[in-house]
Design an enzyme around this catalytic site. Structure first.
Site, PDB file in Angstrom:
ATOM      1  N   PHE A   1     -51.316 -46.558 -48.962  1.00 52.14           N
ATOM      2  CA  PHE A   1     -52.705 -46.593 -49.435  1.00 52.14           C
ATOM      3  C   PHE A   1     -52.949 -47.643 -50.518  1.00 52.14           C
ATOM      4  O   PHE A   1     -54.094 -47.995 -50.791  1.00 52.14           O
ATOM      5  CB  PHE A   1     -53.169 -45.215 -49.937  1.00 52.14           C
ATOM      6  CG  PHE A   1     -53.206 -44.169 -48.864  1.00 52.14           C
ATOM      7  CD1 PHE A   1     -54.225 -44.167 -47.910  1.00 52.14           C
ATOM      8  CD2 PHE A   1     -52.227 -43.194 -48.787  1.00 52.14           C
ATOM      9  CE1 PHE A   1     -54.258 -43.212 -46.904  1.00 52.14           C
ATOM     10  CE2 PHE A   1     -52.250 -42.224 -47.782  1.00 52.14           C
ATOM     11  CZ  PHE A   1     -53.270 -42.228 -46.842  1.00 52.14           C
TER      12      PHE A   1
ATOM     13  N   ASP B   1     -49.020 -46.282 -41.429  1.00 55.67           N
ATOM     14  CA  ASP B   1     -48.302 -47.554 -41.421  1.00 55.67           C
ATOM     15  C   ASP B   1     -49.023 -48.524 -42.341  1.00 55.67           C
ATOM     16  O   ASP B   1     -50.138 -48.259 -42.777  1.00 55.67           O
ATOM     17  CB  ASP B   1     -48.124 -48.119 -40.001  1.00 55.67           C
ATOM     18  CG  ASP B   1     -49.434 -48.459 -39.309  1.00 55.67           C
ATOM     19  OD1 ASP B   1     -50.498 -48.017 -39.775  1.00 55.67           O
ATOM     20  OD2 ASP B   1     -49.391 -49.157 -38.288  1.00 55.67           O
TER      21      ASP B   1
ATOM     22  N   TYR C   1     -51.082 -51.683 -44.093  1.00 53.03           N
ATOM     23  CA  TYR C   1     -52.255 -52.451 -43.716  1.00 53.03           C
ATOM     24  C   TYR C   1     -51.806 -53.651 -42.881  1.00 53.03           C
ATOM     25  O   TYR C   1     -50.796 -54.297 -43.192  1.00 53.03           O
ATOM     26  CB  TYR C   1     -52.995 -52.948 -44.958  1.00 53.03           C
ATOM     27  CG  TYR C   1     -53.523 -51.844 -45.849  1.00 53.03           C
ATOM     28  CD1 TYR C   1     -54.568 -51.020 -45.432  1.00 53.03           C
ATOM     29  CD2 TYR C   1     -52.988 -51.622 -47.112  1.00 53.03           C
ATOM     30  CE1 TYR C   1     -55.073 -50.015 -46.247  1.00 53.03           C
ATOM     31  CE2 TYR C   1     -53.484 -50.608 -47.946  1.00 53.03           C
ATOM     32  CZ  TYR C   1     -54.518 -49.812 -47.505  1.00 53.03           C
ATOM     33  OH  TYR C   1     -55.001 -48.820 -48.311  1.00 53.03           O
TER      34      TYR C   1
ATOM     35  N   HIS D   1     -57.954 -37.029 -43.262  1.00 51.99           N
ATOM     36  CA  HIS D   1     -57.575 -38.348 -43.778  1.00 51.99           C
ATOM     37  C   HIS D   1     -58.760 -38.961 -44.528  1.00 51.99           C
ATOM     38  O   HIS D   1     -59.924 -38.718 -44.168  1.00 51.99           O
ATOM     39  CB  HIS D   1     -57.171 -39.245 -42.604  1.00 51.99           C
ATOM     40  CG  HIS D   1     -56.492 -40.504 -42.993  1.00 51.99           C
ATOM     41  ND1 HIS D   1     -57.182 -41.636 -43.388  1.00 51.99           N
ATOM     42  CD2 HIS D   1     -55.168 -40.828 -43.059  1.00 51.99           C
ATOM     43  CE1 HIS D   1     -56.325 -42.592 -43.664  1.00 51.99           C
ATOM     44  NE2 HIS D   1     -55.099 -42.133 -43.486  1.00 51.99           N
TER      45      HIS D   1
END
Length: 220
Positions: free
Chosen positions: A74, A61, A63, A181
């Site tokens: 990202f 999701d 920031y 991740h």
């Protein structure tokens, strides 16, 4: 609430008629600041049309810090100036993998080369990660991945949530790279050293496509 005029062919997905109205109702009742701003929520889809997608990178999701998210997974707005966390680790792997030092935190140029930087949840309340996980955004992710199944593509699936979301993507014709991740909590569990950028480019070339320039866009 949302301007859907820039979605192009994505607008044909059933989500926009069947699911989005309920999400808009829920967001209208939200008392907290919602991120990113409404005009950037569908930025990932507006930047690259279905037939132009060559690589898919799934995030979770946006920031949840104001002025950081702008609708690309990202990616961080150029003027944010704060900690990079996962993105910083992505850049470290990029340098290790391809010898490229990237300083530009906005990843618009990746999108413009056919990289779909998609979060599986497209909004978040300020300060509350995954605060909108139950609104129904994942329905859109499912429909997008189904739409993209018409031809081979590269899928970079970093972390359990991305791998779960793309579980139905078959790995024989597609390039499907599943690793840890890049967050500081898990980056040493298999993200570092996975060489996602060089391996993706090698696969693209085998498919007859040009490589992605993962470095700063000035190098294009």
């Amino acid at each position: 609430m949302f301007d859907l005029s820039r979605l192009g062919a994505w607008r044909e997905l059933p989500f926009f008629e069947q699911t989005l109205p309920d999400i808009e109702t829920a967001l209208a009742a939200e008392t907290r600041l919602v991120l990113p701003p409404p005009d950037l929520v569908f930025n990932a889809l507006e930047r690259v049309q279905p037939d132009d997608v060559r690589v898919v990178i799934l995030g979770q999701d946006p920031y949840h810090t104001p002025k950081k998210a702008h609708g690309l997974a990202f990616s961080i707005t150029a003027d944010f100036g704060g900690r990079l966390d996962s993105l910083g680790n992505i850049f470290k792997e990029l340098e290790s993998d391809l010898g490229l030092q990237r300083s530009r935190t906005q990843l618009d140029d990746w999108a413009d080369q056919g990289v779909l930087l998609l979060n599986t949840i497209l909004t978040v309340p300020q300060g509350t990660a995954k605060g909108h996980a139950k609104l129904g955004w994942q329905t859109l992710t499912d429909q997008i991945l189904t739409r993209l199944a018409d031809q081979p593509r590269a899928y970079l699936l970093w972390g359990g949530p991305a791998q779960k979301a793309a579980k139905a993507v078959e790995g024989e014709n597609n390039f499907k790279l599943e690793t840890a991740h890049p967050s500081p909590l898990s980056v040493h569990r298999g993200f570092f050293g996975s060489q996602p950028f060089s391996r993706t480019n090698a696969w693209l070339r085998r498919q007859g496509h040009r490589s992605i320039n993962w470095g700063d866009p000035e190098a294009l």
